[in-house]
Write a protein that holds these residues in place. Structure first.
Motif, short mmCIF file in Angstrom:
data_model
loop_
_atom_site.label_atom_id
_atom_site.label_comp_id
_atom_site.label_asym_id
_atom_site.label_seq_id
_atom_site.Cartn_x
_atom_site.Cartn_y
_atom_site.Cartn_z
N PHE A 1 7.97 -6.18 10.57
CA PHE A 1 7.13 -6.61 9.36
C PHE A 1 5.77 -5.66 9.58
CE2 PHE A 1 2.91 -8.94 8.64
CZ PHE A 1 2.89 -9.07 7.28
N ASP B 1 10.97 -10.81 -4.17
CA ASP B 1 10.60 -12.36 -4.29
C ASP B 1 9.10 -12.48 -4.80
OD1 ASP B 1 8.53 -11.59 -2.51
OD2 ASP B 1 8.69 -13.43 -1.25
N GLU C 1 3.33 -4.93 12.51
CA GLU C 1 2.51 -3.69 12.32
C GLU C 1 1.52 -4.37 11.53
OE1 GLU C 1 4.74 -0.30 10.51
OE2 GLU C 1 2.61 0.32 10.62
N LEU D 1 3.32 4.72 16.72
CA LEU D 1 2.46 4.08 16.13
C LEU D 1 2.26 2.99 16.97
CD1 LEU D 1 0.03 4.27 13.76
CD2 LEU D 1 1.72 2.96 12.51
N GLY E 1 -3.24 -5.69 10.53
CA GLY E 1 -4.29 -5.21 10.06
C GLY E 1 -5.03 -4.42 11.18
N ASN F 1 0.84 -1.20 -0.09
CA ASN F 1 -0.12 -0.10 0.10
C ASN F 1 0.91 1.24 0.00
OD1 ASN F 1 0.79 -0.57 2.66
ND2 ASN F 1 -1.28 -0.06 3.76
N PHE G 1 -9.87 -3.41 3.41
CA PHE G 1 -8.89 -2.90 2.98
C PHE G 1 -8.97 -2.16 1.42
CE2 PHE G 1 -4.07 -2.91 2.32
CZ PHE G 1 -3.75 -2.00 3.71
N LEU H 1 -6.23 -1.34 16.20
CA LEU H 1 -5.12 -0.38 15.72
C LEU H 1 -5.26 1.30 16.18
CD1 LEU H 1 -2.58 -0.54 14.30
CD2 LEU H 1 -3.56 -0.40 11.91
P1 NAD Z 1 0.39 -9.67 3.43
O1 NAD Z 1 0.45 -10.14 4.77
O2 NAD Z 1 -0.02 -10.87 2.49
O3 NAD Z 1 1.92 -9.39 2.70
C1 NAD Z 1 2.94 -8.41 3.34
C2 NAD Z 1 4.13 -9.00 2.96
O4 NAD Z 1 4.43 -10.18 3.53
C3 NAD Z 1 4.68 -9.19 1.57
O5 NAD Z 1 5.84 -8.76 1.39
C4 NAD Z 1 4.53 -10.66 1.53
O6 NAD Z 1 5.32 -11.13 0.48
C5 NAD Z 1 4.97 -11.18 2.82
N1 NAD Z 1 4.66 -12.37 3.29
C6 NAD Z 1 3.73 -13.15 2.60
N2 NAD Z 1 3.62 -14.50 3.47
C7 NAD Z 1 4.73 -14.28 4.26
C8 NAD Z 1 5.35 -15.13 5.29
N3 NAD Z 1 4.58 -16.65 5.50
N4 NAD Z 1 6.18 -14.96 5.99
C9 NAD Z 1 6.87 -13.82 5.71
N5 NAD Z 1 6.45 -12.76 4.91
C10 NAD Z 1 5.43 -13.09 4.29
O7 NAD Z 1 -0.26 -8.25 3.50
P2 NAD Z 1 -0.63 -7.38 2.25
O8 NAD Z 1 -1.83 -8.06 1.58
O9 NAD Z 1 0.41 -7.15 1.40
O10 NAD Z 1 -1.00 -5.92 2.92
C11 NAD Z 1 -2.14 -5.82 3.67
C12 NAD Z 1 -2.49 -5.97 4.88
O11 NAD Z 1 -1.28 -5.34 5.29
C13 NAD Z 1 -3.76 -5.27 5.51
O12 NAD Z 1 -4.33 -6.25 6.31
C14 NAD Z 1 -3.30 -4.01 6.21
O13 NAD Z 1 -4.17 -3.63 7.18
C15 NAD Z 1 -1.84 -4.72 6.56
N6 NAD Z 1 -1.12 -3.43 6.84
C16 NAD Z 1 -0.83 -2.88 8.02
C17 NAD Z 1 -0.19 -1.73 8.33
C18 NAD Z 1 0.28 -1.32 9.80
O14 NAD Z 1 0.99 -0.47 9.91
N7 NAD Z 1 -0.47 -1.71 10.54
C19 NAD Z 1 0.42 -1.01 7.10
C20 NAD Z 1 0.14 -1.36 5.88
C21 NAD Z 1 -0.85 -2.32 5.80
#
Ligand code: NAD
Length: 475
Positions: free
Chosen positions: A218, A199, A242, A438, A244, A146, A374, A400
């Motif tokens: 993360f 990746d 950090e 945060l 959802g 995002n 989201f 959050l």
């Molecule tokens: P995601 O968890 O699918 O992926 C995030 C990252 O994790 C990617 O780089 C992905 O390749 C990696 N990943 C996937 N599987 C993994 C594993 N098993 N081990 C380690 N890494 C792995 O999330 P997304 O779909 O990219 O992002 C959306 C989500 O992120 C939403 O739920 C949103 O709320 C959250 N988000 C939170 C914040 C925050 O500050 N709290 C900020 C941005 C996004």
């Protein structure tokens, strides 16, 4: 077609394979991104480990100076980075420019607060107890799609300035801006201090279980955060997660509907709702429910959604097909359980554009209210009793953020104090900055990002406990 390289040990290298990166506005292939193998991850970890002894000995003022060079590099290349960011992530160019500027502001702030002076806990004639802050070692930063540049930078900056080395892995659908940053910053830090690898969504488990990595920061979804925590257990990595959110906003009966509508609209739909701290559930008092619904719907109906590079676009597409399909499912749930008053019909065209969607006359217990969409869908829920609505706002596995909207700040503060989450805003939502910690509650994460507290998460505490009265032997 442009191809991108990874930064490992100060060199720009290809991956062991590659994937195509798609523009979310039209689904056209933009570029090829490298995909690192586990062997290449090992090389990056070895490079980061080898760089560590020299880097941690480098005076903090020098580390901060090099971090400021990264800020200058962002500034010099701002337009190129913003255009790439808009193209790969989908956001309007003006907001991509803001993201580059925010990245500079975050990195500058961490350079400014880098000094972590020795804290003297006890000093008397016989004893002195000091608390020192030490780098943890090799850090890994795993990022979502995002805010691909900002999130990478706000992990890199505190990690390197405190004397750690870092490996950053962007999300597989938005790796280009981070890889470009690696290319532009290649010569800034000594080889191995900053590494950027990409990746195909498969490298996460190898990173989170890697014995050479001491800390993982993360940002992403809660299910992935839980998998990371499990994978990191064997090596007891330090973790900042950090995750959802499903931020609730409570509009009290004395709020100004016109003013609240504007603030709520921008906090719900910023980045097309793809913000962890976006406003995601709106509870409005019965007495102003119809008025506020009407005003928010009017703003959503007037919004222009489209290709981020088109100057008339105010809101970009959802970033990727998987998320687009999830958002379409949430819209179907909203239609089945409430009344759509803006958007709701997704055009049958290439790309992942979703009209800003507002649903009213909906209740807790539906997926669109209880889960995190989201994406650009806002449910508006009616309430009449404040104590009851506070309980409903808190009845979530997430924690959050949240907000309270009222013309009476004392009353708003009383409600804010009862909402259980990392940040509660009053008459705003989603405001954040490098100087504001945060935090999160429950399944929205562990640890703190930003500010001094966030900086210290990249350090370990070391106590030096001195007995001053120890006498020298007499020979
Ligand atoms: P995601 O968890 O699918 O992926 C995030 C990252 O994790 C990617 O780089 C992905 O390749 C990696 N990943 C996937 N599987 C993994 C594993 N098993 N081990 C380690 N890494 C792995 O999330 P997304 O779909 O990219 O992002 C959306 C989500 O992120 C939403 O739920 C949103 O709320 C959250 N988000 C939170 C914040 C925050 O500050 N709290 C900020 C941005 C996004």
């Amino acid at each position: 077609m442009n191809s991108y390289k990874m930064l490992v040990n100060g060199e720009l290298i290809d991956g062991s394979s590659s994937i195509e990166i798609v523009n979310p506005a039209n689904e056209q292939v933009l570029a090829k991104s490298p995909v690192a193998s586990e062997a290449q991850l090992d090389i990056a970890v070895a490079a980061a480990s080898a760089a560590l002894p020299g880097w941690r000995r480098t005076p903090v003022a020098e580390r901060a100076r090099l971090l400021r060079s990264l800020v200058n590099c962002l500034e010099k290349n701002a337009e190129e980075l913003a255009t790439l960011l808009s193209t790969e992530q989908g956001k309007p160019l003006a907001q991509a420019r803001d993201e580059v500027a925010f990245s500079q502001a975050f990195a500058s702030h961490f350079a400014d607060i880098a000094e972590t002076p020795v804290e003297v806990l006890l000093e008397n004639d016989t004893d002195r107890v000091e608390v020192h802050r030490k780098p943890l070692g090799v850090v890994a930063g795993i990022c979502p799609w995002n805010f691909p540049l900002l999130i990478a930078v706000y992990k890199i900056a505190p990690a390197v300035v405190t004397g750690n080395t870092i490996i950053v892995k962007p999300a597989p659908t938005t790796p280009l801006t981070a890889l470009k940053l690696g290319e532009l910053a290649q010569k800034i830090f000594p080889a191995g201090v900053l590494n950027i690898i990409a990746d195909d969504n498969g490298l996460g488990p190898a990173i989170s279980s890697h014995p050479g990595i001491a800390k993982l920061s993360f940002t992403g979804s809660t299910p992935t955060g839980k998998r990371i925590m499990a994978n990191a257990a064997d090596t007891l990595k330090r973790l900042t997660l950090e995750l959802g959110g499903n931020d609730a906003a409570i509009v009290l009966d004395d709020a100004n509907p016109e003013e609240a509508a504007k603030g709520i609209f921008s906090a719900a739909f910023l980045n097309s709702g793809q913000v962890c701290i976006a406003l995601k559930r709106l509870y409005v008092h019965d007495s102003i429910y119809d008025d506020l619904c009407e005003q928010i719907a009017a703003l959503a109906n007037a919004a222009v959604v489209g290709n981020g590079l088109d100057p008339s676009t105010q809101f970009g597409p959802v970033q990727n097909r998987q998320q687009f399909e999830k958002v379409c499912d949430y819209i179907a749930d909203a239609k089945a359980n409430g009344r759509i008053i803006a958007g709701g019909t997704v055009p049958d065209a290439p790309g992942f554009c979703v009209p800003l969607t507002v649903v009213r006359d909906i209740e807790d217990g539906c997926r669109i209210v209880d889960e995190e969409p989201f994406g650009p869908v806002l449910p508006i829920i009616r309430y009449s009793d404040v104590d009851d609505v506070i309980d409903r706002a808190n009845n979530s596995s997430f924690g959050l953020g949240g907000s309270v909207w009222s013309s009476d700040l004392v009353r708003a503060q009383q409600v804010a104090e009862q909402i259980d989450c990392g940040t509660v805003w009053i008459n705003q939502h989603c405001a954040f900055g490098p100087h504001i910690p945060l935090a999160s509650a429950r399944e929205s994460g562990i640890g703190v990002e930003f500010a001094k507290e966030g900086l210290l998460e990249y350090t370990g505490m070391k106590v030096i406990n001195i007995k001053k009265t120890y006498s020298t032997p007499t020979h």
